[in-house]
Design an enzyme around this catalytic site. Structure first.
Site, PDB file in Angstrom:
ATOM      1  N   GLU A  70      -5.798  28.118 -41.893  1.00  0.00           N
ATOM      2  CA  GLU A  70      -5.005  27.069 -42.550  1.00  0.00           C
ATOM      3  C   GLU A  70      -5.153  25.707 -41.892  1.00  0.00           C
ATOM      4  OE1 GLU A  70      -3.872  30.016 -41.501  1.00  0.00           O
ATOM      5  OE2 GLU A  70      -3.394  31.076 -43.365  1.00  0.00           O
ATOM      6  N   PHE A  95       2.772  29.514 -44.086  1.00  0.00           N
ATOM      7  CA  PHE A  95       1.467  29.240 -43.470  1.00  0.00           C
ATOM      8  C   PHE A  95       1.006  27.802 -43.705  1.00  0.00           C
ATOM      9  CE2 PHE A  95       0.992  33.845 -44.918  1.00  0.00           C
ATOM     10  CZ  PHE A  95       1.623  34.323 -43.795  1.00  0.00           C
ATOM     11  N   HIS A 121       5.993  30.756 -52.477  1.00  0.00           N
ATOM     12  CA  HIS A 121       6.741  31.876 -51.887  1.00  0.00           C
ATOM     13  C   HIS A 121       7.604  31.377 -50.734  1.00  0.00           C
ATOM     14  CE1 HIS A 121       3.491  33.665 -54.146  1.00  0.00           C
ATOM     15  NE2 HIS A 121       4.066  34.833 -54.100  1.00  0.00           N
ATOM     16  N   ARG A 180       8.233  32.211 -55.808  1.00  0.00           N
ATOM     17  CA  ARG A 180       7.233  33.200 -56.205  1.00  0.00           C
ATOM     18  C   ARG A 180       6.696  32.963 -57.603  1.00  0.00           C
ATOM     19  NH1 ARG A 180       9.475  39.162 -55.646  1.00  0.00           N
ATOM     20  NH2 ARG A 180      11.261  38.198 -56.651  1.00  0.00           N
TER      21      ARG A 180
END
Lengths: 329, 282
Positions: A70, A95, A121, A180
């Site tokens: 990332e 992340f 998410h 989500r």
């Protein structure tokens, strides 16, 4: 894609992704891709769960999968932006806004580049995957970065509209925070009508006794709460504060003056998030009203299925209504 | 500046002269700031001057020219040695350097792309540079541009994990237009790289990540010119790492090889000695 066939009762990734209807960034970018050659997109081995692949499959030469790296991905996006591209970077918020925070700060925010980061998410949407996969700090982190715009859209229509604005007119780095994508929508898609504009809050329901200011998936839950409160005689205003930074201060101050009580609701730590941002506006304006922040109270979430977690933490409609009643006394 | 097929002695002499100029200006600028990075700027002097006086395509009149070669300093703390070169080739007036590190100046210890013409990317956070280069090289490919992106890194920088994320992705994306330059001066802030956190063997690491690797003496201008001129085509499918064997503090005998001079401030007498040595050097 694997050629393995699953029995219909077996949990299968691609089936489950079809449920993420509110993750609309990929399809929006795919629609805009031909007219906007400056759009590029990238993910870190999560192009399918983030649905950014909806763009990638249409424009494979402008889509890059960086694997599980990332920090490199975010910094490379900054390099691409310096050549005139508008990179969209999407992976799970834990992340992105958390893991890659230094890269976002130094390589994207400080040089003020047109990188669009989409953390999906977020909050506790990953449920039983646990705290490593939750992101209840990303608003605080990104909001503290100069130049950065922070947006938490209520649903897929809102995300799509503001992604489009970010391609066509908006300048500077943006952090989008979405869930989500399986949630109930708030907005009905309308041809040629833009319902969500970056920096402009939406008053979704009028009220005189209380204002709930919410962002992200808590907007819909707050509307449900408002309905329950109305039935108990509490006239409740609901504001979708999708843009947390820069904040629509007028909507906040009007709410304070006209309803006398503000409850903020976010799927985030109350330290530094939406509630803190609203509090800053109120304190500096000299307008006073009853005020409470609702969200995670400086704690890491239990694990469990999201549906039950939202109930446990009173982040569903019923829970928000109970918090509001207690707050009003 | 366009490449020329044969390198004349005149060009070699010019590159050497400008490396010397960079060192002398570094001494002057750090004396204004009263603290700065001597050692790691001096180890890069010949690399800077070879790139900016012979190898790279750029136009000081059009700093944002789309087709220019890009240069990113992963080891942004060497900027003090590069600013004088950017001024000398015409990106901004030399007098502007006199504001170095003063309140509100565009010129700090680390370079800012939004304040200084000729800086292609802001840097300072060690380990970001190669990732930026991956992005720039992907951008060039999408646009069908033939420019190269050069990333200067320190050997200490190779301790950053992100460098290897970037190295992996550059090979994976087949970025033949990307060049990593390792200024292997063998020291970091706290000590000698090999003793502090060993990153050797450097060549084998890059090779195993799928890179074309070239070793060169980073202070030998003829060798540097040859290495840069013989890079594979930008359309090749392998990025290149040029590993430059360098000396921290090169050009000033009492600084050479000494990690103590990574950040320092010279007193008046030492400034005199340093200037004499640089002016008298080859």
């Amino acid at each position: 894609m694997s050629t393995t066939t699953f029995h219909k009762d077996t949990w299968e990734l691609y089936k489950s992704l079809e449920m993420s209807k509110q993750l609309t960034a990929g399809e929006t970018l795919a629609r805009l891709g031909n007219d906007h050659p400056e759009i590029v997109a990238m993910s870190s081995d999560l192009s399918k769960p983030t649905r950014l692949w909806d763009f990638g499959k249409e424009f494979p030469d402008r889509f890059f999968n960086f694997g599980l790296a990332e920090k490199n991905m975010v910094t490379a996006a900054a390099g691409l932006a310096s050549t005139g591209k508008i990179p969209f970077v999407s992976t799970y918020a834990s992340f992105l806004g958390v893991l890659a925070a230094e890269n976002i700060r130094t390589a994207v925010a400080y040089p003020n580049l047109n990188v669009r980061l989409i953390g999906t998410h977020t909050g506790i949407a990953m449920g039983f995957y646990g705290s490593s996969h939750h992101a209840t700090e990303d608003i605080s982190i990104t909001r503290a970065m100069a130049n950065m715009t922070v947006i938490s859209p209520a649903d897929g229509v809102a995300l799509s509209e503001m992604v489009e604005e970010s391609v066509k007119t908006y300048e500077g780095p943006i952090y989008f925070r979405v869930s989500r994508g399986r949630e109930e929508p708030v907005y009905e898609r309308k041809e040629n009508v833009v319902q969500n504009k970056i920096g402009k809050a939406n008053v979704l329901k009028q009220g005189t006794d209380l204002t709930i200011i919410a962002c992200g998936i808590e907007v819909n839950e707050s509307l449900k709460a408002a309905q329950q409160l109305e039935e108990q005689g509490i006239s409740t205003r609901v504001i979708d504060m999708h843009t947390i930074k820069p904040m629509d201060t007028e909507a906040v101050l009007n709410a304070a003056k006209e309803t006398g009580a503000i409850l903020t609701v976010e799927e985030h730590n109350v330290q530094g998030g939406l509630g803190s941002a609203v509090a800053e506006v109120l304190m500096e304006s000299g307008v006073s009203c009853k005020f409470k922040r609702h969200g995670f109270y400086d704690e890491y979430s239990l694990i469990g299925k999201p549906y039950y977690l939202y109930q446990h933490y009173k982040l569903d409609g019923k829970g928000i209504a109970s918090v509001a009643k207690e707050f009003l006394g | 500046m366009e490449n020329t097929a044969a390198v004349s002695q005149e060009i070699i002499d010019l590159i050497k002269e400008k490396a010397k100029m960079s060192r002398l200006e570094t001494i002057r600028l750090i004396s204004l700031a009263k603290s700065g990075h001597y050692g790691s700027s001096f180890s890069s002097s010949e690399i800077f001057s070879t790139l900016y006086y012979h190898i790279m395509k750029y136009d000081p009149e059009r700093p944002q020219w789309k087709s220019r070669d890009r240069f990113v300093m992963g080891k942004g703390h060497s900027a003090v040695g590069m600013y004088p070169i950017l001024a000398d080739v015409g990106f901004f007036p030399k007098e502007e350097l006199d504001t170095y590190t003063q309140l509100g100046s565009a010129f700090g210890d680390h370079p800012d792309m939004n304040k200084i013409k000729g800086i292609d990317f802001s840097s300072g956070s060690i380990g970001h540079g190669l990732s930026v280069g991956v992005g720039m090289s992907l951008g060039a490919r999408i646009d069908g541009e033939k420019y190269r992106t050069y990333i200067l890194m320190g050997d200490g920088e190779l301790q950053e994990g992100q460098v290897w994320e970037a190295a992996m992705s550059a090979a994976n994306f087949k970025l033949g237009n990307l060049v990593a330059i390792v200024d292997n001066n063998k020291v970091t802030v706290d000590g000698n790289t090999e003793e502090l956190m060993n990153i050797n063997p450097i060549r084998e690491k890059w090779e195993s990540f799928g890179w074309n690797v070239v070793d060169v003496d980073g202070h030998d201008v003829e060798a540097l010119v040859e290495a840069f001129e013989n890079l594979p085509s930008v359309d090749s499918e392998q990025p290149t790492a040029i590993i430059c064997d360098t000396v921290a503090g090169k050009g000033v005998s009492f600084m050479e090889h000494g990690y103590e001079w990574h950040v320092a401030n010279l007193g008046e007498e030492d400034i005199k000695r340093a200037i004499e040595e640089i002016e008298g050097g080859n």
